[in-house]
Design an enzyme around this catalytic site. Structure first.
Site, PDB file in Angstrom:
ATOM      1  N   ARG A  16       0.829  -1.207   0.000  1.00 60.94           N
ATOM      2  CA  ARG A  16       0.000   0.000   0.000  1.00 60.94           C
ATOM      3  C   ARG A  16       0.856   1.247   0.000  1.00 60.94           C
ATOM      4  O   ARG A  16       1.889   1.297   0.666  1.00 60.94           O
ATOM      5  CB  ARG A  16      -0.914   0.037   1.238  1.00 60.94           C
ATOM      6  CG  ARG A  16      -2.091  -0.879   1.147  1.00 60.94           C
ATOM      7  CD  ARG A  16      -3.032  -0.656   2.281  1.00 60.94           C
ATOM      8  NE  ARG A  16      -2.586  -1.316   3.501  1.00 60.94           N
ATOM      9  CZ  ARG A  16      -2.611  -0.751   4.699  1.00 60.94           C
ATOM     10  NH1 ARG A  16      -3.005   0.495   4.832  1.00 60.94           N
ATOM     11  NH2 ARG A  16      -2.227  -1.418   5.755  1.00 60.94           N
ATOM     12  N   SER A 105      -8.495  -0.568  -0.980  1.00 64.15           N
ATOM     13  CA  SER A 105      -9.377  -1.041   0.082  1.00 64.15           C
ATOM     14  C   SER A 105     -10.195   0.112   0.659  1.00 64.15           C
ATOM     15  O   SER A 105     -10.901   0.800  -0.056  1.00 64.15           O
ATOM     16  CB  SER A 105      -8.552  -1.760   1.155  1.00 64.15           C
ATOM     17  OG  SER A 105      -9.379  -2.377   2.103  1.00 64.15           O
ATOM     18  N   HIS A 106     -10.074   0.355   1.971  1.00 66.79           N
ATOM     19  CA  HIS A 106     -10.859   1.385   2.656  1.00 66.79           C
ATOM     20  C   HIS A 106     -10.031   2.642   2.915  1.00 66.79           C
ATOM     21  O   HIS A 106     -10.491   3.550   3.612  1.00 66.79           O
ATOM     22  CB  HIS A 106     -11.351   0.835   3.993  1.00 66.79           C
ATOM     23  CG  HIS A 106     -10.230   0.462   4.917  1.00 66.79           C
ATOM     24  ND1 HIS A 106      -9.486  -0.683   4.738  1.00 66.79           N
ATOM     25  CD2 HIS A 106      -9.694   1.102   5.986  1.00 66.79           C
ATOM     26  CE1 HIS A 106      -8.555  -0.742   5.677  1.00 66.79           C
ATOM     27  NE2 HIS A 106      -8.663   0.327   6.434  1.00 66.79           N
ATOM     28  N   LYS A 115      -3.328  -6.638  -3.410  1.00 65.34           N
ATOM     29  CA  LYS A 115      -3.548  -7.832  -2.606  1.00 65.34           C
ATOM     30  C   LYS A 115      -3.323  -9.032  -3.510  1.00 65.34           C
ATOM     31  O   LYS A 115      -3.783  -9.033  -4.657  1.00 65.34           O
ATOM     32  CB  LYS A 115      -4.959  -7.859  -2.012  1.00 65.34           C
ATOM     33  CG  LYS A 115      -5.217  -6.757  -0.990  1.00 65.34           C
ATOM     34  CD  LYS A 115      -6.640  -6.789  -0.470  1.00 65.34           C
ATOM     35  CE  LYS A 115      -6.875  -5.677   0.548  1.00 65.34           C
ATOM     36  NZ  LYS A 115      -8.286  -5.634   1.008  1.00 65.34           N
ATOM     37  N   ASP A 244     -16.812  -2.041   2.201  1.00 65.11           N
ATOM     38  CA  ASP A 244     -15.668  -1.158   2.023  1.00 65.11           C
ATOM     39  C   ASP A 244     -15.366  -1.004   0.532  1.00 65.11           C
ATOM     40  O   ASP A 244     -16.091  -1.519  -0.322  1.00 65.11           O
ATOM     41  CB  ASP A 244     -14.450  -1.657   2.814  1.00 65.11           C
ATOM     42  CG  ASP A 244     -13.813  -2.908   2.244  1.00 65.11           C
ATOM     43  OD1 ASP A 244     -14.475  -3.613   1.468  1.00 65.11           O
ATOM     44  OD2 ASP A 244     -12.654  -3.194   2.599  1.00 65.11           O
ATOM     45  N   ASP A 246     -13.349  -2.189  -1.607  1.00 64.13           N
ATOM     46  CA  ASP A 246     -13.093  -3.315  -2.518  1.00 64.13           C
ATOM     47  C   ASP A 246     -13.923  -4.544  -2.193  1.00 64.13           C
ATOM     48  O   ASP A 246     -13.701  -5.617  -2.746  1.00 64.13           O
ATOM     49  CB  ASP A 246     -11.606  -3.664  -2.557  1.00 64.13           C
ATOM     50  CG  ASP A 246     -11.072  -4.232  -1.245  1.00 64.13           C
ATOM     51  OD1 ASP A 246     -11.582  -3.835  -0.174  1.00 64.13           O
ATOM     52  OD2 ASP A 246     -10.133  -5.044  -1.288  1.00 64.13           O
ATOM     53  N   ASP A 248     -14.354  -6.550   0.458  1.00 63.75           N
ATOM     54  CA  ASP A 248     -13.978  -7.714   1.269  1.00 63.75           C
ATOM     55  C   ASP A 248     -14.285  -7.519   2.750  1.00 63.75           C
ATOM     56  O   ASP A 248     -14.033  -8.409   3.557  1.00 63.75           O
ATOM     57  CB  ASP A 248     -12.509  -8.116   1.055  1.00 63.75           C
ATOM     58  CG  ASP A 248     -11.510  -7.031   1.446  1.00 63.75           C
ATOM     59  OD1 ASP A 248     -11.921  -5.970   1.963  1.00 63.75           O
ATOM     60  OD2 ASP A 248     -10.304  -7.248   1.222  1.00 63.75           O
ATOM     61  N   ARG A 249     -14.852  -6.346   3.121  1.00 59.98           N
ATOM     62  CA  ARG A 249     -15.250  -6.121   4.512  1.00 59.98           C
ATOM     63  C   ARG A 249     -16.702  -5.664   4.553  1.00 59.98           C
ATOM     64  O   ARG A 249     -17.129  -4.862   3.731  1.00 59.98           O
ATOM     65  CB  ARG A 249     -14.358  -5.066   5.178  1.00 59.98           C
ATOM     66  CG  ARG A 249     -12.897  -5.496   5.257  1.00 59.98           C
ATOM     67  CD  ARG A 249     -12.104  -4.590   6.194  1.00 59.98           C
ATOM     68  NE  ARG A 249     -12.256  -3.207   5.810  1.00 59.98           N
ATOM     69  CZ  ARG A 249     -12.361  -2.201   6.694  1.00 59.98           C
ATOM     70  NH1 ARG A 249     -12.385  -2.442   7.993  1.00 59.98           N
ATOM     71  NH2 ARG A 249     -12.461  -0.965   6.272  1.00 59.98           N
ATOM     72  N   HIS A 331     -13.832  -8.275   8.136  1.00 66.14           N
ATOM     73  CA  HIS A 331     -13.482  -9.404   7.282  1.00 66.14           C
ATOM     74  C   HIS A 331     -14.171 -10.650   7.849  1.00 66.14           C
ATOM     75  O   HIS A 331     -14.039 -10.950   9.040  1.00 66.14           O
ATOM     76  CB  HIS A 331     -11.968  -9.649   7.295  1.00 66.14           C
ATOM     77  CG  HIS A 331     -11.161  -8.612   6.579  1.00 66.14           C
ATOM     78  ND1 HIS A 331     -10.972  -8.643   5.214  1.00 66.14           N
ATOM     79  CD2 HIS A 331     -10.495  -7.528   7.027  1.00 66.14           C
ATOM     80  CE1 HIS A 331     -10.216  -7.617   4.862  1.00 66.14           C
ATOM     81  NE2 HIS A 331      -9.907  -6.924   5.936  1.00 66.14           N
TER      82      HIS A 331
END
Length: 467
Positions: A16, A105-106, A115, A244, A246, A248-249, A331
């Site tokens: 990141r 992501s977030h 990722k 979020d 992307d 995944d959460r 997650h």
């Protein structure tokens, strides 16, 4: 040729950085070459690539594919996608050995990252460090890979809907749900999914916009759930879901607007999963409520506390054969009838299934949960080297005092009425403190105990960064 990355971007769980400052196309190209070299040396030759809705993602994806091709790797591009779509593609497309998602992501809109998954396993820690070594030494293999593009959306949505198999369709038709994509990459999937789901669905902010004009896509921050709460209240809906950037959460609220935190969602999923997998092992991270671990045991499951971090949880689940795992961060990992990776969209479908199978509304299940007094994550800016030293100092003093604690990730100190946790973040130069008790007085006492330990190491809780 060689390439050196900015030292801040190779993180424990992913890669990141700030686009245009610490991260750019040259870095993406080098990541592709290094990852492609790893895949080839492991006997592979084909990698799937996707990207999220951030403004910088298409450019980084293009450079990443160039790097993979230059290492001799064939690339399957799935285009704009949620991260779980990338994981699904890597797990389901024949003769694919790895995958990389370009995603921030977030994180803030000007951030981005990557990722990865290799041979069905999370790619993190030493693997990410090794990418840096390969690039720094120029230890790249060379070749001329080919590129193809496929549309994975329909197959992915088909697989999500399988999460409702065996559930009474009539009862599913009675559900009403709000979905807030936060202008993230999950938006198009949510549109395609809900078009085929039973029930009534209210969709918010499903258009992909890397400026995130409505609110930031981080469902663990309650302020970001305000629009979702209004939609649930106005429509008198059963519950609301948030995602979020992307996908995944997951975040959730019940029918009266109460937040359902990650560990509380996991308690609902545990009750459902343990109906068909009695005595199964369920993993939660060290930040989760003590009430969750007690609930899993009460339901006949085997709770296990593990280190925070989506890659660490996924790896541990695979290692011990756990059927379900989750983190406070939202997650959720289903190995029960699924692949074991973190997929907020699949978790959403399984929440629909759980409320019908258990015969209880999400609101009723949230209402029945014990009232706990706890803090959010209290974060302190600390020099990167010093943060680990402080945790070690606190641990040594607590050992000397005979304290009861779990040391799996920092120190989680147990008391008859609660616990407090101190751990060093693996992704930022911060210490994280969290505490929980069954009473307000107990929480104050536990925080005072933690403050005392921090003070002995020269840290003042006035330096809080926030949640």
């Amino acid at each position: 040729m060689r390439h050196s990355f900015h030292p801040s971007i190779l993180r424990e769980y992913d890669i990141r950085g700030v686009f245009g400052e610490t991260l750019g196309p040259d870095d993406a190209r080098a990541i592709g070459r290094s990852f492609g070299t790893r895949v080839t040396r492991a006997g592979g030759r084909r990698v799937v690539v996707g990207y999220d809705g951030r403004l910088s993602s298409p450019l980084l994806e293009h450079a990443l594919v160039e790097g993979l091709n230059a290492s001799g790797i064939d690339v399957v591009r799935i285009g704009l996608s949620a991260t779980p779509m990338l994981y699904y593609a890597a797990a389901s497309i024949p003769d694919v050995q790895g995958g990389i998602q370009v995603t921030g992501s977030h994180n803030p809109a000007n951030h981005n990252g990557f990722k990865a998954v290799l041979e069905g396993a999370a790619f993190y820690g030493a693997d990410i460090v090794d990418l840096g070594r390969i690039a720094d030494e120029g230890d790249w293999l060379s070749g001329t890979g080919q590129t193809t593009t496929i549309d994975i959306m329909d197959a992915y949505v088909d697989r999500l809907i399988e999460g409702l198999e065996g559930v009474d369709q009539t009862l599913l038709e009675g559900l009403s749900i709000a979905w807030d994509a936060g202008n993230g990459a999950a938006g198009p999937v949510i549109e395609a999914l809900t078009a085929r789901l039973p029930g009534r669905h209210v969709l918010l902010f499903t258009s992909v916009d890397g400026h995130f004009p409505n609110h930031h896509p981080d469902p663990t921050v309650e302020a970001n759930l305000a629009d979702l709460g209004l939609a649930v209240a106005r429509g008198r809906l059963d519950f609301g879901l948030a995602f979020d950037g992307d996908g995944d959460r997951i975040g959730a609220i019940d029918g009266v607007g109460r937040t359902i935190w990650g560990d509380q969602l996991l308690a609902i999923f545990a009750e459902d999963v343990l109906k068909t997998s009695p005595e199964a092992t369920i993993i939660a991270d060290v930040k989760a409520s003590g009430a969750l671990f007690e609930r899993i045991a009460e339901l006949g499951g085997r709770p296990q506390m593990w280190k925070t971090g989506h890659s660490l949880i996924k790896s541990r689940m695979k290692e011990i054969g756990a059927v379900l795992g989750g983190e406070m961060s939202g997650h959720v990992f289903f190995a029960d009838r699924y692949y074991g990776f973190d997929d907020a969209l699949y978790a959403a479908v399984r929440l629909m299934a759980a409320t019908v199978r258990l015969g209880k509304s999400v609101t009723a299940m949230r209402e029945a949960m014990p009232v706990m007094f706890n803090t959010p994550e209290l974060r302190f800016a600390i020099d990167d080297a010093r943060k680990f030293e402080i945790v070690d100092e606190v641990r040594d003093r607590l050992h000397a005092a005979g304290a009861q604690m779990n040391e799996i990730d920092g120190v989680r100190v147990d008391a008859p009425d609660g616990w407090w946790l101190l751990r060093a973040s693996n992704t930022q130069d911060v210490l994280v403190l969290r505490a929980e008790s069954r009473t307000a007085e107990g929480l104050a006492r536990l925080l005072s105990e933690a403050d005392g330990q921090l003070a002995e190491s020269g840290i003042n809780r006035g330096s809080i960064l926030g949640h």
